[in-house]
Design a protein around this motif. Sequence first.
Motif, PDB file in Angstrom:
ATOM      1  N   UNK A  38      42.356  47.299  34.462  1.00 38.48           N
ATOM      2  CA  UNK A  38      41.406  47.249  33.355  1.00 38.48           C
ATOM      3  C   UNK A  38      41.587  48.389  32.371  1.00 38.48           C
ATOM      4  N   UNK A  39      40.639  48.498  31.470  1.00 39.52           N
ATOM      5  CA  UNK A  39      40.679  49.551  30.468  1.00 39.52           C
ATOM      6  C   UNK A  39      39.275  49.817  29.942  1.00 39.52           C
ATOM      7  N   UNK A  40      39.082  50.968  29.312  1.00 40.90           N
ATOM      8  CA  UNK A  40      37.872  51.335  28.576  1.00 40.90           C
ATOM      9  C   UNK A  40      38.327  52.064  27.329  1.00 40.90           C
ATOM     10  N   UNK A  41      37.695  51.783  26.193  1.00 38.88           N
ATOM     11  CA  UNK A  41      37.978  52.596  25.023  1.00 38.88           C
ATOM     12  C   UNK A  41      36.744  52.694  24.155  1.00 38.88           C
ATOM     13  N   UNK A  42      36.721  53.752  23.349  1.00 41.91           N
ATOM     14  CA  UNK A  42      35.607  54.011  22.449  1.00 41.91           C
ATOM     15  C   UNK A  42      36.178  54.700  21.219  1.00 41.91           C
ATOM     16  N   UNK A  43      35.817  54.196  20.036  1.00 42.41           N
ATOM     17  CA  UNK A  43      36.273  54.783  18.783  1.00 42.41           C
ATOM     18  C   UNK A  43      35.081  54.913  17.838  1.00 42.41           C
ATOM     19  N   UNK A  44      34.972  56.046  17.170  1.00 39.34           N
ATOM     20  CA  UNK A  44      33.961  56.259  16.132  1.00 39.34           C
ATOM     21  C   UNK A  44      34.658  56.857  14.920  1.00 39.34           C
ATOM     22  N   UNK A  45      34.287  56.381  13.735  1.00 45.18           N
ATOM     23  CA  UNK A  45      34.899  56.890  12.518  1.00 45.18           C
ATOM     24  C   UNK A  45      33.845  57.484  11.586  1.00 45.18           C
ATOM     25  N   UNK A  46      34.320  58.212  10.586  1.00 45.78           N
ATOM     26  CA  UNK A  46      33.432  58.932   9.679  1.00 45.78           C
ATOM     27  C   UNK A  46      32.589  58.019   8.797  1.00 45.78           C
ATOM     28  N   UNK A  47      32.963  56.758   8.673  1.00 45.72           N
ATOM     29  CA  UNK A  47      32.174  55.833   7.855  1.00 45.72           C
ATOM     30  C   UNK A  47      31.060  55.145   8.645  1.00 45.72           C
ATOM     31  N   UNK A  48      30.848  55.570   9.895  1.00 44.86           N
ATOM     32  CA  UNK A  48      29.776  55.011  10.709  1.00 44.86           C
ATOM     33  C   UNK A  48      30.203  53.855  11.585  1.00 44.86           C
ATOM     34  N   UNK A  49      31.461  53.458  11.510  1.00 46.90           N
ATOM     35  CA  UNK A  49      31.951  52.365  12.354  1.00 46.90           C
ATOM     36  C   UNK A  49      32.148  52.852  13.782  1.00 46.90           C
ATOM     37  N   UNK A  50      31.851  51.957  14.717  1.00 37.87           N
ATOM     38  CA  UNK A  50      32.051  52.241  16.140  1.00 37.87           C
ATOM     39  C   UNK A  50      32.598  50.994  16.807  1.00 37.87           C
ATOM     40  N   UNK A  51      33.417  51.186  17.803  1.00 37.28           N
ATOM     41  CA  UNK A  51      33.921  50.068  18.595  1.00 37.28           C
ATOM     42  C   UNK A  51      34.130  50.576  20.009  1.00 37.28           C
ATOM     43  N   UNK A  52      33.535  49.878  20.949  1.00 37.25           N
ATOM     44  CA  UNK A  52      33.754  50.203  22.348  1.00 37.25           C
ATOM     45  C   UNK A  52      33.996  48.922  23.111  1.00 37.25           C
ATOM     46  N   UNK A  53      34.848  49.017  24.092  1.00 33.89           N
ATOM     47  CA  UNK A  53      35.202  47.830  24.842  1.00 33.89           C
ATOM     48  C   UNK A  53      35.675  48.243  26.230  1.00 33.89           C
ATOM     49  N   UNK A  54      35.441  47.355  27.179  1.00 31.52           N
ATOM     50  CA  UNK A  54      35.988  47.541  28.518  1.00 31.52           C
ATOM     51  C   UNK A  54      36.433  46.183  29.030  1.00 31.52           C
ATOM     52  N   UNK A  55      37.535  46.187  29.707  1.00 33.57           N
ATOM     53  CA  UNK A  55      38.068  44.948  30.254  1.00 33.57           C
ATOM     54  C   UNK A  55      38.514  45.167  31.678  1.00 33.57           C
ATOM     55  N   UNK A  56      38.414  44.117  32.446  1.00 31.18           N
ATOM     56  CA  UNK A  56      38.875  44.224  33.828  1.00 31.18           C
ATOM     57  C   UNK A  56      39.559  42.940  34.235  1.00 31.18           C
ATOM     58  N   UNK A  57      40.519  43.085  35.095  1.00 30.16           N
ATOM     59  CA  UNK A  57      41.252  41.951  35.631  1.00 30.16           C
ATOM     60  C   UNK A  57      40.468  41.395  36.800  1.00 30.16           C
TER      61      UNK A  57
END
Length: 106
Positions: A34-53
């Motif tokens: 699996x995986x986990x990630x999190x991203x935040x940018x200066x324009x207020x955008x955010x994206x987080x996700x986790x996946x598992x097999x």
Amino acid sequence: MKFLIVFVALFALVLAAPDAVQVHRQDSVVTADGYNFHTETSDGSRHQSSGKLLPGEEEDKGEYSVKGSYSFVADDGQTYTVDYIADKNGFQPSGAHLPIAPEALH
């Protein structure tokens, strides 16, 4: 495989933002199942996700189950958030600003 297309498309949106946008946070962990990630940018955008097999049957190689959310600030100044699940049933988004299918209302 659908989750990978969705993941890459959403991640590309963050990376394709104008040059003035800076990444404030970017974390990722990838494991064999699996995986986990999190991203935040200066324009207020955010994206987080986790996946598992998920385990499959003997001849099946399994399938991925992905859960995540992304937020962005639109031209109207509002922050919109989409939560999603992507699995064997496809991409299933939900958000206060998204319409609900009539059969789902009952």
